[in-house]
Design a protein around this motif. Sequence first.
Motif, PDB file in Angstrom:
ATOM      1  N   PRO A 146      18.241  30.957 -23.088  1.00 19.99           N
ATOM      2  CA  PRO A 146      18.340  32.318 -22.545  1.00 19.99           C
ATOM      3  C   PRO A 146      17.356  32.617 -21.425  1.00 19.99           C
ATOM      4  O   PRO A 146      17.435  33.686 -20.820  1.00 19.99           O
ATOM      5  N   GLY A 147      16.440  31.689 -21.128  1.00 17.81           N
ATOM      6  CA  GLY A 147      15.440  31.962 -20.109  1.00 17.81           C
ATOM      7  C   GLY A 147      15.792  31.396 -18.747  1.00 17.81           C
ATOM      8  O   GLY A 147      15.874  32.119 -17.758  1.00 17.81           O
TER       9      GLY A 147
ATOM     10  N   TYR B 291      21.238  29.931 -18.646  1.00 20.74           N
ATOM     11  CA  TYR B 291      22.057  30.462 -19.738  1.00 20.74           C
ATOM     12  C   TYR B 291      23.530  30.151 -19.490  1.00 20.74           C
ATOM     13  O   TYR B 291      24.381  31.032 -19.509  1.00 20.74           O
ATOM     14  N   THR B 292      23.817  28.886 -19.251  1.00 20.98           N
ATOM     15  CA  THR B 292      25.212  28.474 -19.117  1.00 20.98           C
ATOM     16  C   THR B 292      25.546  27.411 -20.161  1.00 20.98           C
ATOM     17  O   THR B 292      24.737  26.517 -20.419  1.00 20.98           O
ATOM     18  N   THR B 293      26.726  27.520 -20.737  1.00 21.98           N
ATOM     19  CA  THR B 293      27.268  26.480 -21.617  1.00 21.98           C
ATOM     20  C   THR B 293      28.257  25.586 -20.870  1.00 21.98           C
ATOM     21  O   THR B 293      28.854  24.702 -21.480  1.00 21.98           O
ATOM     22  N   SER B 294      28.439  25.830 -19.585  1.00 22.55           N
ATOM     23  CA  SER B 294      29.573  25.247 -18.870  1.00 22.55           C
ATOM     24  C   SER B 294      29.232  23.900 -18.234  1.00 22.55           C
ATOM     25  O   SER B 294      28.594  23.829 -17.187  1.00 22.55           O
TER      26      SER B 294
ATOM     27  N   CYS C  56      21.299  24.727 -21.805  1.00 25.08           N
ATOM     28  CA  CYS C  56      21.622  26.126 -22.141  1.00 25.08           C
ATOM     29  C   CYS C  56      20.498  26.762 -22.957  1.00 25.08           C
ATOM     30  O   CYS C  56      20.141  26.288 -24.038  1.00 25.08           O
TER      31      CYS C  56
END
Lengths: 388, 388
Positions: A304-305, A308-311, A302
């Motif tokens: 931002p570039g 961008y997933t926390t899943s 995870c």
Amino acid sequence: MSLLVRSIGELVTNDPSLGDGSALGLVRDAALVVEDGRVAWVGDASHAPATDRVIDAEDGAVIPGFVDSHTHLVFAGDRAGEFAARMAGEPYTGGGIGTTVAATRAASDGELRANLARLRDEALHQGTTTIEIKSGYGLSTADEVRSLRVAREFTAETTFLGAHVVPAEFEGRDDDYVSLVCGEMMKSALPHARWVDVFCERGAFDGDQARAILLAGMGVGLLPRIHANQLTHGPGVQLAVELDAASADHCTHLSDADVDSLAGSTTVATLLPGAEFSTRSPYPDARRLLEAGATVALASDCNPGSSYTTSMPFCVAVAVREMRMTPAEALWAATAGGARALRRPDVGHLGVGAVADLSVLDAASFVHLAYRPGVPLVRTVLLSGEPQ
Amino acid sequence: MSLLVRSIGELVTNDPSLGDGSALGLVRDAALVVEDGRVAWVGDASHAPATDRVIDAEDGAVIPGFVDSHTHLVFAGDRAGEFAARMAGEPYTGGGIGTTVAATRAASDGELRANLARLRDEALHQGTTTIEIKSGYGLSTADEVRSLRVAREFTAETTFLGAHVVPAEFEGRDDDYVSLVCGEMMKSALPHARWVDVFCERGAFDGDQARAILLAGMGVGLLPRIHANQLTHGPGVQLAVELDAASADHCTHLSDADVDSLAGSTTVATLLPGAEFSTRSPYPDARRLLEAGATVALASDCNPGSSYTTSMPFCVAVAVREMRMTPAEALWAATAGGARALRRPDVGHLGVGAVADLSVLDAASFVHLAYRPGVPLVRTVLLSGEPQ
């Protein structure tokens, strides 16, 4: 206070001495007893001892909490515009990672903390109970230390990644930056970090620089891990094995020798399919690694570039679809695999003695994590036996 | 009671006369006023009229509710074992769709209703505010009618799909089954359905059978839609355009003539990337359709065999990654596109007069639906202006 978690569905323990004897140690009609935050007993529900409290998962599957062993959660800002341009195949004239470095340096501690707390909560409610968090958007001694200090408020698994890229102010003076990282920056990071990491890649740090940085970290007591072979074939994986790094992360471009080295080592190959998904890149060859006998972990990467997933459920679904992992292999990699990548025998499984970090799913089987992609299936999360 | 929804982020209206003038009609620092469940005013927040209540989305983006124009939610049981075998590349000796037909026929009304309610709630909390629901796992007059009756409890957009496959008891007697569908079954389904659909595909119903079924439905007042060109090139798309069907669904295998026909028609090309994701099949060519000028919708195809997802955000993310739709095209297709595929001018947008069905996102931009794959980003859902 003792707690019993009961499921008439399935309980995944990742302990092959339990249940069906598979790597997942699958127990049906199961109960798990928690005492003092640890698993004290696992077995057939009809033989479970009495406890003070009961959580009845009914027909929901129970799985170990996800161990996300690779994240970059200390940052400010986002790069949605860069993402949209990349997806449209358009050139993007923005600053890439430099944008995030500038935003992170400009942010207050409170802003960094709030953004991290938001992402940590998001991950937790999707079943991530252990999370590694890297620095790497500070790239100065003060900003790297600050990033690690904030990260340490949320996890014991903090990683010093001063060697993420060479910052703009050191352009053309890579070796000066490496000296800074190995010297003052490393020393200052030390009280706040468990791990040292380096992005070993063309355009970032070469094999010699990466070795120097990891050895400097190991010299002061940090444990090594490495961003290796993401964009090109490179020396990262060999270096990881040479130094007995806990994990070589990405592993997208591997030679036969790289695969053999990983298979013959205790270095985990950590695959990060969110990055390939979000950059429209070819996926790593998980089957080749698994068939060679390497230990494979899945993590979110995870940031931002490029991911961008926390899943972790999303990563499991993509690993099955795109990397041809079975649902069982993918779940193991996202739990027990992540724990090995962090050298944490206490998490990533639900055998007796493990920390009672687990999720109850709104699904009869862990297979649904891949079978029902994108659906929020995590109903309840327990950290050390406490519902979150 | 009037309600104001305010966002200092962005409001997607899908009304090109508003905001930035793009197809999404994007308004920043926006407010939207709801009266009697409909949008009464949209514009700059500083000019908004006074209202009885306010929902402050703060920096969260506001988007129209998703219009999921293709689901198969009336069924019992699941097929996780079949999914896992398919993903492992193993032959599966189970019954495929026949398994679901048998389970559906054996289920009580209450069981069908409870399963549908669970999936409908799941979809709603991921931002789906209008949903089409098909029959098609009954395949007898009584079971098809029952399926539609249950579906009608949840949506006005019910579709009679008696012609899903030929049931086992009619094996070798396809034409007898077509006669049943066109006659007694159609007549009995009529009070409970708005649409008639047919699976026009090798192994299901050929072009002549599909035409006969759709014409029979249209003859009694049902509106046509069609499963077309999913697994092979076939006559489905041409038939859809010939009959002015609201939608040709799947569109995975298209000739140039098919693309031209769709572009020159009011038939929407509805793409269902969840099906390709979950069956590891090649994706339809969205760019070819968009560049030809066809209207494209995205839908979930939620069903227990080939696409067991209710998540429209997931479909948007996959459409961007795999079908090279831009985030804006994908969002439009999942909202306004779905509304066109259901010929519903009152939903899928937030222009004045529209039903006030909308979602507030935990994200500053709709782009995050693709940029943050797998993350549950829908914070609040309003149906006719009422928070759910």
